[in-house]
Design an enzyme around this catalytic site. Structure first.
Site, PDB file in Angstrom:
ATOM      1  N   GLU A   1       0.862  -1.206   0.000  1.00  0.00           N
ATOM      2  CA  GLU A   1       0.000   0.000   0.000  1.00  0.00           C
ATOM      3  C   GLU A   1       0.891   1.247   0.000  1.00  0.00           C
ATOM      4  O   GLU A   1       1.967   1.242   0.608  1.00  0.00           O
ATOM      5  CB  GLU A   1      -0.828  -0.015   1.294  1.00  0.00           C
ATOM      6  CG  GLU A   1      -1.638   1.237   1.561  1.00  0.00           C
ATOM      7  CD  GLU A   1      -2.198   1.304   2.986  1.00  0.00           C
ATOM      8  OE1 GLU A   1      -1.532   0.825   3.949  1.00  0.00           O
ATOM      9  OE2 GLU A   1      -3.293   1.856   3.146  1.00  0.00           O
TER      10      GLU A   1
ATOM     11  N   ASN B   1      -6.749   6.641  -1.576  1.00  0.00           N
ATOM     12  CA  ASN B   1      -5.719   5.640  -1.334  1.00  0.00           C
ATOM     13  C   ASN B   1      -6.013   4.515  -2.342  1.00  0.00           C
ATOM     14  O   ASN B   1      -6.996   3.797  -2.189  1.00  0.00           O
ATOM     15  CB  ASN B   1      -5.822   5.156   0.120  1.00  0.00           C
ATOM     16  CG  ASN B   1      -4.692   4.236   0.510  1.00  0.00           C
ATOM     17  OD1 ASN B   1      -4.052   3.641  -0.341  1.00  0.00           O
ATOM     18  ND2 ASN B   1      -4.457   4.097   1.798  1.00  0.00           N
TER      19      ASN B   1
ATOM     20  N   LYS C   1      -9.398   2.503  -1.916  1.00  0.00           N
ATOM     21  CA  LYS C   1      -9.629   1.942  -0.581  1.00  0.00           C
ATOM     22  C   LYS C   1     -10.958   2.403   0.000  1.00  0.00           C
ATOM     23  O   LYS C   1     -11.253   3.606   0.018  1.00  0.00           O
ATOM     24  CB  LYS C   1      -8.469   2.361   0.337  1.00  0.00           C
ATOM     25  CG  LYS C   1      -8.476   1.729   1.728  1.00  0.00           C
ATOM     26  CD  LYS C   1      -7.201   2.146   2.465  1.00  0.00           C
ATOM     27  CE  LYS C   1      -7.053   1.524   3.829  1.00  0.00           C
ATOM     28  NZ  LYS C   1      -5.765   1.899   4.459  1.00  0.00           N
TER      29      LYS C   1
ATOM     30  N   GLU D   1      -5.533   8.665   8.297  1.00  0.00           N
ATOM     31  CA  GLU D   1      -5.996   8.429   6.919  1.00  0.00           C
ATOM     32  C   GLU D   1      -7.295   9.167   6.606  1.00  0.00           C
ATOM     33  O   GLU D   1      -7.528   9.578   5.480  1.00  0.00           O
ATOM     34  CB  GLU D   1      -6.171   6.929   6.667  1.00  0.00           C
ATOM     35  CG  GLU D   1      -4.868   6.217   6.413  1.00  0.00           C
ATOM     36  CD  GLU D   1      -5.090   4.852   5.793  1.00  0.00           C
ATOM     37  OE1 GLU D   1      -5.643   4.763   4.699  1.00  0.00           O
ATOM     38  OE2 GLU D   1      -4.698   3.867   6.442  1.00  0.00           O
TER      39      GLU D   1
ATOM     40  N   CYS E   1      -4.929  -2.719   2.665  1.00  0.00           N
ATOM     41  CA  CYS E   1      -4.631  -2.722   4.090  1.00  0.00           C
ATOM     42  C   CYS E   1      -5.841  -2.994   4.982  1.00  0.00           C
ATOM     43  O   CYS E   1      -6.264  -4.114   5.118  1.00  0.00           O
ATOM     44  CB  CYS E   1      -3.921  -1.432   4.493  1.00  0.00           C
ATOM     45  SG  CYS E   1      -3.126  -1.648   6.097  1.00  0.00           S
TER      46      CYS E   1
ATOM     47  N   ASN F   1       0.287  -1.282   5.303  1.00  0.00           N
ATOM     48  CA  ASN F   1       1.216  -0.608   6.228  1.00  0.00           C
ATOM     49  C   ASN F   1       0.563  -0.722   7.598  1.00  0.00           C
ATOM     50  O   ASN F   1      -0.398  -0.006   7.883  1.00  0.00           O
ATOM     51  CB  ASN F   1       1.322   0.898   5.930  1.00  0.00           C
ATOM     52  CG  ASN F   1       2.134   1.223   4.703  1.00  0.00           C
ATOM     53  OD1 ASN F   1       3.327   1.478   4.780  1.00  0.00           O
ATOM     54  ND2 ASN F   1       1.484   1.233   3.559  1.00  0.00           N
TER      55      ASN F   1
HETATM   56  N1  CDV Z   1      -2.896   1.375   6.557  1.00  0.00           N
HETATM   57  C1  CDV Z   1      -3.859   0.793   7.282  1.00  0.00           C
HETATM   58  O1  CDV Z   1      -4.984   0.678   6.835  1.00  0.00           O
HETATM   59  N2  CDV Z   1      -3.488   0.373   8.507  1.00  0.00           N
HETATM   60  C2  CDV Z   1      -4.422  -0.197   9.437  1.00  0.00           C
HETATM   61  C3  CDV Z   1      -3.986   0.117  10.852  1.00  0.00           C
HETATM   62  C4  CDV Z   1      -4.267   1.517  11.159  1.00  0.00           C
HETATM   63  C5  CDV Z   1      -4.726  -0.720  11.875  1.00  0.00           C
HETATM   64  C6  CDV Z   1      -4.553  -1.698   9.289  1.00  0.00           C
HETATM   65  O2  CDV Z   1      -5.678  -2.185   9.290  1.00  0.00           O
HETATM   66  O3  CDV Z   1      -3.531  -2.392   9.240  1.00  0.00           O
END
Ligand code: CDV
Length: 307
Positions: A47, A106, A122, A141, A167, A192
């Site tokens: 990501e 994103n 996203k 975010e 993510c 991430n």
């Molecule tokens: N980049 C993300 O979406 N990270 C989230 C963190 C914040 C929990 C994740 O679900 O990994």
């Protein structure tokens, strides 16, 4: 004849604030060469792959914010990655911050041999819009990204039906079920994930457990392969999990990254492995009961009242 797809996941080590896009693209190119040399046909990158994970900061200057975004894809710095993919005959998933007019998303794309064949924005945007007091680290975010407006499309690549998520999406069963209902073969996801998230954080082992728990359960319940790529290691002082992996429709991890650095993992996936489940225990057409699932689309938050 058995349908197979040789997948690679290119985990990345940290990208610090002072790393340029060209430096990052050079690293991505090296990973792509490594994956192609092993015979991989598709590669999943993380990501927001092109810069450091900037949503950890509350940036106010629009010029500073927009410096993390791509106005065009490919752009000047990313074109060499597209060219290399064309030369090597590979496809890839790439996550990046997209500036579309004044809208910020994103985003991830599927690029097959240099041509963009799919895009996803996203949908589950985690964290906050404003810095939170008492949090060990910020995750902002919601300050930077709109909720994606493309749904969860599944794209017909030459060898497989490929879907994407990004993510936090990987923790939500709805993400995969919408793609499972489109007979997805492979879900690609970049992430991430900081180890200390939220007010008090959690015991450090749990973010690793929850990552694999979500990926493995979702692959099994939707009878698909999942290729998951972390940006890992200590980025701008913040430790993030690795654990990049390729998960089979059995729910088993076929292969997993061992480092928290740039690392390629690969696996020749039997796409027909899903058929046994799809015709039996997870034969959706025979066994799903959507007439009893209305709450999933009618209710957003949990309430202590019956439907
Ligand atoms: N980049 C993300 O979406 N990270 C989230 C963190 C914040 C929990 C994740 O679900 O990994």
């Amino acid at each position: 004849m058995k349908r197979t797809l040789h997948l690679a996941v290119a985990q990345m080590g940290p990208i610090q604030k002072n790393h340029t896009r060209s430096e990052v693209v050079a690293r991505l190119s090296e990973l792509m060469r490594d994956a192609a040399a092993r015979g991989a046909r598709w590669i999943t990158f993380p990501e927001l792959t092109l810069t450091t994970f900037f949503p950890r900061w509350a940036l106010e200057d629009p010029a500073e914010v927009h410096a993390y975004f791509e106005r065009e894809m490919p752009g000047k710095e990313t074109q060499p990655l597209f060219d290399l993919a064309r030369k090597l005959g590979v496809g890839f998933y790439l996550g990046y911050a997209e500036l579309d007019g004044d809208r910020q998303f994103n985003t991830s794309i599927l690029v097959d041999r240099g041509e963009i064949i799919g895009k996803y924005r996203k949908i589950h945007i985690p964290g906050d819009a404003e810095p939170q007091e008492g949090y060990p680290i910020q995750h902002l975010e919601k300050k930077y990204f709109l909720v994606g407006d493309l749904g969860f499309p599944v794209y017909e690549a030459p060898e497989a039906r490929i879907g994407m998520c990004i993510c936090n999406d990987r923790r939500w069963p709805e993400t995969y079920r919408v793609m499972g209902l489109q007979s997805v073969d492979v879900v690609m996801v970049g992430y991430n994930t900081p180890i200390a998230y939220g007010r008090r954080g959690e015991p450090a082992h749990l973010p690793f457990l929850h990552n694999h728990l979500s990926l493995q359960a979702s692959a099994y319940q939707n009878t698909c392969w999942v290729a998951a790529a972390a940006k890992a290691g200590v980025e701008e002082g913040i430790p993030m999990i690795g654990g990049s992996c390729i998960v089979a429709p059995t729910g088993e991890i076929a292969v997993q990254a061992l480092s928290e650095d740039d690392e390629v993992i690969n696996y020749v996936c039997d796409l027909d492995m899903a058929n046994g489940y799809r015709s039996n225990i997870f034969n959706f057409a025979r066994h799903r009961r959507p007439e009893h699932y209305q709450a999933i689309v009618e209710r957003v938050g949990a309430e202590p009242t019956s439907l």
